[in-house]
Design a protein around this motif. Structure first.
Motif: not given
Length: 340
Positions: A209-210, A206-207, A202-203
């Motif tokens: 996508v960011a 998320v990175a 997940l981390s």
């Protein structure tokens, strides 16, 4: 006399491991932090802490954070290695992997401590952090120190005879003539390990996508996306397995069907129930290679089936009730030999 000698050697293995994995990092970090604290009045209040691929400083932090980070990274990683390896060593487990983990702990401490300290020392007397010189000297010194300390730590530890080299096969189950028997179990990673993998996936996701949303460098965005996908595949294929022993041999299949492992009955020399320490013996969890020509589906600490193959290779899978699975496998091998 033999028992006393064995005990002395066993104690020496543990003491030397603690020396190189704990006390040596403590000494290295203490020296590094002491040097940095002594130079703290001479460096800019803000120092360079990150450099570009070209060796130019691009990130900065308060000077007092450098000694703190040296202690955190210089001691944190070695202590993590030590804490995960020592339980197995104290149980009497041995092998080159434990020796390597001790050397790795010392080398990691040397690498981080020297890198932080030399890069800090090079900024003494500068007017500002922007004047920080290239980091290549610090990196070269860190790599050299890690190699020197790692090799020294390896030879400071005595040679270890792997315990799995002398383990006896399981006692075969009693099977009646013509009786069919199947043993089936589910093997899953511990809750803590599963949570760690999910959090990592997940981390990174998320990175990734960011990085796309914020218009970061395309190379970085693609790299993070690729890592996220790899971690997702790893998680999906290694969190849980089905383990089966029948008259065709040992089967270990991921719940998704891939990967699948099969040790045919004709390829089994012996089967045994063993205790496995993932970090100490395999360097971690998942699909792992180890010394002694071992390959393992290692999902947790504890009991496992270990199969010695005709090639001399060993296949290991951590699973509950491993003793019964190994005993049935021995019985099937024994019956197959009688029939042939």
């Amino acid at each position: 006399m033999t028992n006393a000698t064995t005990t002395d050697r066993s104690d020496r293995v543990v003491r030397r491991f603690v020396l190189v994995a704990v006390w040596l990092p403590v000494l290295l970090v203490a020296v590094g932090v002491a040097v940095q604290l002594a130079l703290l009045p001479q460096v800019p209040s803000t120092v360079a802490v990150h450099w570009t691929a070209a060796g130019e400083a691009d990130r900065f932090a308060p000077a007092w954070t450098q000694p703190l980070m040296t202690a955190v990274f210089g001691l944190g990683i070695p202590l993590l290695i030590a804490l995960t390896s020592l339980p197995g060593l104290r149980r009497g487990e041995r092998g080159a992997t434990y020796r390597l983990m001790g050397a790795t702990a010392a080398a990691t401490s040397a690498l981080t401590t020297v890198a932080f300290t030399v890069s800090f020392v090079m900024q003494a007397g500068l007017d500002g952090a922007g004047d920080a010189p290239t980091v290549w000297v610090a990196l070269a010194a860190a790599v050299a120190a890690a190699a020197l300390v790692g090799v020294g730590a390896w030879y400071l530890q005595p040679h270890q005879q792997a315990a799995h080299d002398t383990r006896a096969p399981a006692t075969p189950l009693a099977l009646a003539a013509g009786e069919r028997a199947v043993w089936v179990r589910a093997a899953a990673m511990t809750l803590g390990g599963a949570i760690a993998i999910v959090v990592a996936v997940l981390s990174v996701a998320v990175a990734a996508v960011a990085s796309w949303v914020t218009d970061a460098e395309p190379l970085l965005a693609w790299l993070l996306t690729g890592i996220a996908l790899l971690l997702l595949v790893f998680a999906a294929t290694t969190l849980a397995f089905h383990v089966r022993v029948d008259d065709t041999g040992l089967h270990v299949d991921s719940v998704l069907g891939v990967p699948r492992f099969h040790v045919p009955l004709t390829d089994v020399v012996s089967a045994a129930r063993v205790e496995v320490n993932p970090m100490g013996e395999f360097g971690g969890w998942g699909l792992r290679l180890s010394t002694g020509r071992r390959f393992g589906v290692v999902l947790r600490t504890g009991e496992a089936i270990e199969v010695l193959r005709r090639s001399g290779k060993r296949f290991v899978v951590t699973v509950d009730d491993a003793g019964t699975g190994a005993a049935l496998l021995e019985a099937l091998v024994e019956r197959s030999a009688v029939r042939s």
